[in-house]
Design a protein around this motif. Structure first.
Motif, PDB file in Angstrom:
ATOM      1  N   ALA A   1      43.250  36.605  44.077  1.00 40.90           N
ATOM      2  CA  ALA A   1      43.344  35.248  44.617  1.00 40.90           C
ATOM      3  C   ALA A   1      42.159  34.935  45.544  1.00 40.90           C
ATOM      4  O   ALA A   1      41.781  33.795  45.726  1.00 40.90           O
ATOM      5  N   ASP A   2      41.561  35.986  46.114  1.00 43.15           N
ATOM      6  CA  ASP A   2      40.406  35.774  46.991  1.00 43.15           C
ATOM      7  C   ASP A   2      39.087  35.869  46.227  1.00 43.15           C
ATOM      8  O   ASP A   2      38.025  36.061  46.822  1.00 43.15           O
ATOM      9  N   GLY A   3      39.188  35.822  44.909  1.00 37.25           N
ATOM     10  CA  GLY A   3      37.970  35.818  44.097  1.00 37.25           C
ATOM     11  C   GLY A   3      37.376  37.185  43.852  1.00 37.25           C
ATOM     12  O   GLY A   3      36.204  37.304  43.490  1.00 37.25           O
ATOM     13  N   ALA A   4      38.146  38.246  44.028  1.00 38.18           N
ATOM     14  CA  ALA A   4      37.619  39.590  43.754  1.00 38.18           C
ATOM     15  C   ALA A   4      37.332  39.733  42.268  1.00 38.18           C
ATOM     16  O   ALA A   4      38.041  39.162  41.441  1.00 38.18           O
ATOM     17  N   PRO A   5      36.287  40.463  41.938  1.00 38.94           N
ATOM     18  CA  PRO A   5      35.966  40.632  40.520  1.00 38.94           C
ATOM     19  C   PRO A   5      36.979  41.529  39.821  1.00 38.94           C
ATOM     20  O   PRO A   5      37.627  42.350  40.464  1.00 38.94           O
ATOM     21  N   TYR A   6      37.136  41.317  38.506  1.00 40.92           N
ATOM     22  CA  TYR A   6      38.074  42.137  37.742  1.00 40.92           C
ATOM     23  C   TYR A   6      37.362  43.385  37.258  1.00 40.92           C
ATOM     24  O   TYR A   6      36.143  43.504  37.350  1.00 40.92           O
ATOM     25  N   LEU A   7      38.134  44.323  36.764  1.00 42.50           N
ATOM     26  CA  LEU A   7      37.572  45.597  36.327  1.00 42.50           C
ATOM     27  C   LEU A   7      36.546  45.403  35.213  1.00 42.50           C
ATOM     28  O   LEU A   7      36.830  44.736  34.212  1.00 42.50           O
ATOM     29  N   SER A   8      35.354  45.938  35.412  1.00 40.83           N
ATOM     30  CA  SER A   8      34.311  45.859  34.386  1.00 40.83           C
ATOM     31  C   SER A   8      33.423  47.089  34.542  1.00 40.83           C
ATOM     32  O   SER A   8      33.415  47.720  35.608  1.00 40.83           O
TER      33      SER A   8
END
Ligand code: FES
Lengths: 374, 364
Positions: free
Chosen positions: B222-229
């Protein structure tokens, strides 16, 4: 064959059959939607009582002389409950909805010689699907007796009453062996290979059952071992006689119809219900009597709804009876002695070659029918 | 000692023979539900809320005191929990054990997030546990199962990845490592929707403050953290593909992890639900009783049967309730949960977690 007409019943038109089937379906749905706490509390209570009777029975064998009769009585009651209201009904899947593995039809095994696995095939599938279809339902005479005129007479059947007596006494063995279909084997329609698994299961179960009733429990009572042995044996026989009688009253009293394979080809759901109704018979009695018979005293309701909890049969019975009246169908019921007399007469009658008399008149004079129209 | 002797007697073959065919537990439970020789049952001794933010589903940690038959668990394992939720029905669901490794008879905890469950009657187990259960409620347990566990000798550097309530097995691992005083390095990545929905928030804070070799990254989407990549992993854990990794979470996270690790052996995963299609297509799937057959498309036998218009019995659809158990007369099947294959004739299989490998025939 005891055709529908021979039982004083009429055939329903296809439309009537559909309507009849729909009424039965409606009952089923109503009950299924209503299953809950009461039903689970009931079966847990029966299990609890059964365990208590069993423990009391086993313990009373330690009281020499005075304890023996009450011990046998307790153990017989326990075995009858285990066999009827618990075993038979649980293995029909009546309590599967509860999600308790110990009351689940796939896991449960009962305190008799017949392994659950075998029995579920022979009974739940073969007998309940093909109820009273001569040539398909193996419960018509159990492959031993002649219970219908469509079974060709043979001098062997002169022994019908004797076989019935032996089957009654050693019923649990009969039920266990039933699944081997020995008559089919003799007739060459079945191979030994097909029986290997089934036979192995029977052997394993028989070993366990005889071990505890005839070796371990007697040994545990030390010097009283012979008495305990005799007591366990007696309890098993009492249970056998009781279950045989209840079960034979379910399909063989006077006024019960049998069906030919032809008339059941492409059977509709309505006809299936109709056949279950006319192929079964009830026994009237007290609440305790119904419990001790696993509610198979409501054989009609059981055959209409084999997987609904048996405690519901009495309540369903009222409705089924009313529906039968509207459709002009007989609802075969009567007290135990009357139904037993009907069974006994049949066993004796079919021991002899058929007399050349119109079958209809013969069956009509049977006593059970007098109570039918009520 | 005396207790142990009692247990040994109760578990003996003689007692089993005497109690046949029902088993000794069926008698013991009539005396006291916490008496058992083989089965595991437990009483709830504590319910501790983890998340009760308005609008967020509740999460609670439930402490269970099991019967002496509990054989203990290894961090990362799970148990089936069966509860009588009313209307005479028992519902069974699987939960990960969240506390540190337990020994026989020791208490265990499960951490449960409430969610709707359309297959549960009449009440979702997770809702029941978080909203209705009270101290003293009796539950039925299985022994701990699953091999999503740490090895006895833990490698120097390990990576733990979790998403949402997938944190529970990983948390059990982390706690166990701390108790074992693991001296190596642990990198722990966790994705959660937001801070107020963070399970174990206080404990994680504590871990972050203390350090002790744990490199903690909490990513709030929700705070704009990047997703796993792969890029993110490479940034946080250089050379991550060589680092033994345990990942647990929703399907999207697991799929992203699998893509990032690209088949290397360092990744071990745990799903909440079995993957939908894990089988190999080919051969013929025959339904012997109804005489139907279809070309095997690799889906579970339950799915294939339903697609063919059959209505086999089923319940959990994830291999725990056994209501879909059916006889397989021939053919080889793969258990999608364990990956094991078996080809015994006349075998009882759970069709919801079995896929056929080549020709197969079941009793449906
Ligand atoms: S549906 Fe529950 S085990 Fe298959």
């Amino acid at each position: 064959m005891t055709t529908v007409e021979n039982t004083g019943n009429r055939r329903l038109s296809p439309e009537e059959l559909d309507a009849f089937g729909a009424e039965m379906e409606a009952i089923r749905q109503r009950i299924v939607a209503d299953l809950g706490e009461k039903d689970s509390a009931y079966i847990y209570d029966i299990v609890k009582k059964q365990r208590a009777f069993e423990l009391a029975g086993r313990a009373l064998f330690y009281l020499p002389v005075v304890g023996w009769v009450p011990a046998v009585a307790c153990l017989s009651i326990s075995k009858i409950l285990d066999n009827m209201e618990i075993g038979h009904n649980v293995m029909h899947g009546q309590y599967d909805w509860m999600g308790d593995p110990h009351l689940n039809s796939r896991m449960f095994d009962w305190d008799t010689m017949a392994p659950a696995e075998n029995w579920k095939y022979g009974h739940n599938y073969m007998h309940h699907t093909f109820t009273n279809i001569v040539g398909k339902d193996r419960d018509v005479g159990y492959g031993v007796l002649r219970m219908d005129e469509d079974q060709k007479w043979h001098p062997y059947y002169l022994g019908n009453p004797l076989y019935a007596f032996l089957l009654m006494t050693f019923f649990e063995w009969g039920v266990a062996m039933h699944d081997l279909e020995v008559d089919e084997l003799v007739a060459g329609r079945r191979t030994w290979a097909e029986n290997k698994e089934i036979g192995a299961r029977i052997w394993r179960k028989v070993k366990k059952q005889t071990m505890k009733d005839y070796v371990l429990f007697p040994l545990l009572t030390g010097p009283l071992a012979p008495l305990t042995f005799a007591g366990n044996f007696t309890a098993n026989i009492i249970r056998n006689v009781w279950t045989f009688n209840i079960i034979f009253c379910g399909h063989f009293p006077a006024g019960v119809a049998t069906f030919s394979q032809e008339e059941c080809e492409d059977e509709t759901q309505g006809h299936w219900y109709y056949r279950q109704l006319l192929g079964s018979a009830n026994i009237t009695g007290s609440r305790t009597f119904h419990i001790m018979s696993g509610n198979l005293s409501h054989q009609i309701e059981h055959h209409l709804f084999p997987d609904l909890p048996a405690r519901r049969y009495p309540e369903i019975a009222e409705e089924v009876r009313e529906i039968c009246e509207r459709y002009g169908l007989s609802y075969n019921t009567g007290p135990l002695h009357q139904q037993l007399l009907g069974v006994f007469k049949k066993i004796c009658k079919f021991a002899l070659p058929d007399r050349k008399k119109p079958a209809a008149a013969e069956v009509r004079s049977a006593p059970a029918l007098e109570g039918v129209a009520a | 000692m005396a207790l142990d002797l009692g247990g040994r007697i109760l578990r003996s073959r003689t007692v089993a023979a005497l109690a046949s065919p029902h088993g000794i537990d069926r008698y013991l439970t009539q005396i006291n539900p916490m008496l058992a020789a083989h089965e595991v049952r437990a009483r709830i001794t504590d319910i501790h809320p983890e998340v009760s933010a308005p609008g967020a589903p509740r999460v609670a940690t439930v402490t269970l005191q099991p019967t002496s038959t509990w054989r203990g668990h290894r961090a990362g394992q799970h148990v089936s929990v069966g509860i009588d939720t009313g209307e005479g029905r028992r519902t069974t669901r699987v939960f990960t054990v969240s506390n540190t490794e337990s020994k026989p008879g020791e208490p265990l905890t499960i951490t449960v997030r409430a969610h709707e469950d359309e297959h549960a009657t009449p009440y979702s187990i997770s809702k029941f546990l978080t909203e209705r259960a009270t101290v003293g409620t009796l539950v039925h347990l299985s022994q701990a199962e699953g091999d999503f566990v740490l090895p006895d000798r833990v490698p120097e550097h390990i990576l733990l990845i979790s998403g949402g309530s997938g944190i529970t097995p990983v948390m059990s691992m982390l706690r166990s490592l701390q108790r074992r005083t693991h001296r190596g390095k642990v990198t722990f990545l966790h994705w959660a929707p937001s801070a107020d929905r963070q399970i174990f928030a206080d404990e994680l804070d504590e871990i972050r403050r203390q350090g002790h070799g744990v490199d903690l990254h909490i990513l709030h989407t929700a705070d704009g953290a990047p997703y796993l990549s792969p890029a993110l992993l490479e940034k946080l854990v250089p050379g991550y593909r060589e680092v033994p990794t345990w990942a647990c979470g929703p399907a999207s996270l697991i799929e992203a992890a699998q893509a990032a690790y690209d088949g290397t052996e360092s990744l071990r995963v745990e799903y909440f639900k079995p993957p939908r299609t894990a089988g190999v297509a080919g051969g013929e799937m025959a339904f012997a009783r109804t005489g139907k057959s279809v070309a095997n498309d690799g889906a579970t036998i339950l799915d294939q049967a339903e697609a063919a218009g059959l209505t086999p019995e089923s319940g959990c659809r994830m291999g725990i309730c056994f209501s879909c158990t059916t006889n397989k007369s021939s053919g080889r099947v793969r258990n999608v949960l364990t990956g094991e294959t078996s080809e015994l004739p006349d075998e009882q299989i759970r069709i919801c977690v079995s896929t056929p490998e080549g020709d197969c025939s079941v009793d449906l």
